[in-house]
Write a protein that holds these residues in place. Structure first.
Motif, mmCIF file in Angstrom:
data_model
loop_
_atom_site.group_PDB
_atom_site.id
_atom_site.type_symbol
_atom_site.label_atom_id
_atom_site.label_comp_id
_atom_site.label_asym_id
_atom_site.label_seq_id
_atom_site.Cartn_x
_atom_site.Cartn_y
_atom_site.Cartn_z
ATOM 1 N N PRO A 1 -5.075 12.780 6.259
ATOM 2 C CA PRO A 1 -6.233 12.987 7.143
ATOM 3 C C PRO A 1 -6.290 11.956 8.284
ATOM 4 C CG PRO A 1 -6.919 13.132 4.852
ATOM 5 C CD PRO A 1 -5.507 12.631 4.860
ATOM 6 N N CYS A 2 -5.831 10.730 8.028
ATOM 7 C CA CYS A 2 -5.789 9.708 9.080
ATOM 8 C C CYS A 2 -4.819 10.124 10.188
ATOM 9 C CB CYS A 2 -5.345 8.362 8.517
ATOM 10 S SG CYS A 2 -6.387 7.688 7.215
ATOM 11 N N ILE A 3 -3.701 10.648 9.787
ATOM 12 C CA ILE A 3 -2.682 11.081 10.741
ATOM 13 C C ILE A 3 -3.196 12.262 11.564
ATOM 14 C CG2 ILE A 3 -0.358 12.086 10.935
ATOM 15 C CD1 ILE A 3 0.312 10.346 8.354
ATOM 16 N N ALA B 1 -8.378 -6.690 6.207
ATOM 17 C CA ALA B 1 -8.885 -6.757 4.824
ATOM 18 C C ALA B 1 -10.321 -7.267 4.798
ATOM 19 C CB ALA B 1 -7.980 -7.637 3.971
ATOM 20 N N ALA B 2 -10.617 -8.273 5.619
ATOM 21 C CA ALA B 2 -11.983 -8.799 5.688
ATOM 22 C C ALA B 2 -12.942 -7.749 6.244
ATOM 23 C CB ALA B 2 -12.017 -10.063 6.543
ATOM 24 N N LEU B 3 -12.492 -6.999 7.239
ATOM 25 C CA LEU B 3 -13.319 -5.921 7.794
ATOM 26 C C LEU B 3 -13.564 -4.838 6.748
ATOM 27 C CD1 LEU B 3 -11.731 -5.587 11.342
ATOM 28 C CD2 LEU B 3 -14.047 -6.398 10.805
ATOM 29 N N ALA B 4 -12.537 -4.530 5.971
ATOM 30 C CA ALA B 4 -12.681 -3.519 4.918
ATOM 31 C C ALA B 4 -13.675 -3.989 3.862
ATOM 32 C CB ALA B 4 -11.331 -3.210 4.286
ATOM 33 N N GLN B 5 -13.594 -5.245 3.503
ATOM 34 C CA GLN B 5 -14.516 -5.782 2.504
ATOM 35 C C GLN B 5 -15.961 -5.670 2.995
ATOM 36 O OE1 GLN B 5 -13.691 -9.853 1.441
ATOM 37 N NE2 GLN B 5 -14.777 -9.656 -0.494
ATOM 38 N N LYS B 6 -16.167 -5.896 4.278
ATOM 39 C CA LYS B 6 -17.516 -5.875 4.846
ATOM 40 C C LYS B 6 -18.008 -4.458 5.145
ATOM 41 C CE LYS B 6 -20.251 -7.904 8.577
ATOM 42 N NZ LYS B 6 -20.242 -8.848 9.713
ATOM 43 N N PHE B 7 -17.145 -3.612 5.744
ATOM 44 C CA PHE B 7 -17.597 -2.311 6.239
ATOM 45 C C PHE B 7 -17.070 -1.108 5.455
ATOM 46 C CE2 PHE B 7 -17.653 -5.074 10.076
ATOM 47 C CZ PHE B 7 -19.013 -5.027 10.336
ATOM 48 N N ASN B 8 -16.074 -1.313 4.600
ATOM 49 C CA ASN B 8 -15.475 -0.211 3.855
ATOM 50 C C ASN B 8 -15.125 -0.661 2.440
ATOM 51 O OD1 ASN B 8 -14.261 2.208 3.150
ATOM 52 N ND2 ASN B 8 -12.474 1.946 4.459
ATOM 53 N N PRO B 9 -16.111 -1.163 1.680
ATOM 54 C CA PRO B 9 -15.803 -1.714 0.359
ATOM 55 C C PRO B 9 -15.303 -0.685 -0.646
ATOM 56 C CG PRO B 9 -18.172 -1.605 0.689
ATOM 57 C CD PRO B 9 -17.528 -1.261 2.007
ATOM 58 N N GLY C 1 -13.180 1.671 0.102
ATOM 59 C CA GLY C 1 -11.803 2.002 0.470
ATOM 60 C C GLY C 1 -11.582 3.444 0.877
ATOM 61 N N HIS C 2 -12.502 4.031 1.624
ATOM 62 C CA HIS C 2 -12.348 5.409 2.105
ATOM 63 C C HIS C 2 -11.421 5.450 3.317
ATOM 64 C CE1 HIS C 2 -15.475 7.198 -0.427
ATOM 65 N NE2 HIS C 2 -16.111 6.038 -0.270
ATOM 66 N N PHE C 3 -10.549 6.446 3.328
ATOM 67 C CA PHE C 3 -9.613 6.642 4.444
ATOM 68 C C PHE C 3 -9.546 8.109 4.808
ATOM 69 C CE2 PHE C 3 -8.228 2.642 2.690
ATOM 70 C CZ PHE C 3 -7.906 1.899 3.802
ATOM 71 N N PRO C 4 -9.659 8.455 6.063
ATOM 72 C CA PRO C 4 -10.091 7.581 7.142
ATOM 73 C C PRO C 4 -11.603 7.355 7.060
ATOM 74 C CG PRO C 4 -9.844 9.804 7.992
ATOM 75 C CD PRO C 4 -9.409 9.825 6.548
ATOM 76 N N LEU D 1 -14.948 1.447 14.943
ATOM 77 C CA LEU D 1 -14.045 0.768 14.021
ATOM 78 C C LEU D 1 -13.458 1.814 13.087
ATOM 79 C CD1 LEU D 1 -12.849 -1.670 12.469
ATOM 80 C CD2 LEU D 1 -15.087 -1.912 11.347
ATOM 81 N N VAL D 2 -12.136 1.974 13.139
ATOM 82 C CA VAL D 2 -11.459 3.021 12.369
ATOM 83 C C VAL D 2 -10.615 2.381 11.269
ATOM 84 C CG1 VAL D 2 -9.821 4.934 12.492
ATOM 85 C CG2 VAL D 2 -11.335 4.477 14.421
ATOM 86 N N PHE D 3 -10.882 2.790 10.027
ATOM 87 C CA PHE D 3 -10.045 2.375 8.896
ATOM 88 C C PHE D 3 -9.035 3.484 8.662
ATOM 89 C CE2 PHE D 3 -13.868 -0.097 8.381
ATOM 90 C CZ PHE D 3 -13.362 -1.351 8.082
ATOM 91 N N SER D 4 -7.769 3.119 8.807
ATOM 92 C CA SER D 4 -6.708 4.116 8.772
ATOM 93 C C SER D 4 -5.517 3.650 7.945
ATOM 94 C CB SER D 4 -6.243 4.394 10.205
ATOM 95 O OG SER D 4 -5.208 5.338 10.237
ATOM 96 N N GLY D 5 -4.874 4.609 7.327
ATOM 97 C CA GLY D 5 -3.584 4.394 6.674
ATOM 98 C C GLY D 5 -2.576 5.182 7.484
#
Length: 145
Positions: free
Chosen positions: A51-53, A97-105, A107-110, A41-45
């Motif tokens: 760094p995400c790019i 957003a729900a995944l971020a709340q659960k696994f990335n509260p 807000g770190h990217f990536p 599961l990747v949190f990306s902007g």
């Protein structure tokens, strides 16, 4: 005729590439259960996070990672674009957003989260600019029991 064949080739090739990343988290979980594989599961902007790019370009798009991932992982990208032209459909934005709340509260990217098929966190990592695809695969595999 030649242009038509090129367009068909690009559509087929593009759809093959797109199949690696699941279009919904529910599909990713279903596939992980069916194939007994961990979820990456990747949190990306994708349009604002440098760094995400770089992670996308250096790791996710590498042939080495694509080949390995197709056999060993189920992939899902929770993207958080900022540009209006890259805006996600509302349902997908809400899911991410729900995944971020659960696994990335925080807000770190990536942020790359390795989950088992039951959605339990096995490990988390970010992006190390010095990591080759082979090294990155090794880091991800280090979280899997």
């Amino acid at each position: 005729m030649k242009q038509f064949l090129i367009i068909i080739f690009l559509l087929v090739f593009g759809s093959l590439q797109a199949q690696e990343w699941q279009s919904s988290f529910d599909k990713a979980v279903g596939l992980a259960n069916k194939e007994n594989k961990p979820i990456i599961l990747v949190f990306s902007g994708s349009d604002w996070c440098a760094p995400c790019i770089r992670l996308e370009k250096n790791i996710w798009q590498s042939e080495e990672f694509k080949l390995y991932a197709s056999e060993h992982y189920v992939l899902y990208k929770a993207d958080f674009p900022r540009k209006k032209k890259n805006e996600l459909p509302l349902e997908l934005s809400e899911t991410n957003a729900a995944l971020a709340q659960k696994f990335n509260p925080k807000g770190h990217f990536p942020l790359v989260v390795v989950l088992n098929k039951d959605q339990s966190v096995l490990g988390k990592t970010g992006f190390n600019v010095k990591a080759s695809p082979k090294k990155y695969i090794s880091i991800l595999n280090g979280f899997i029991p």
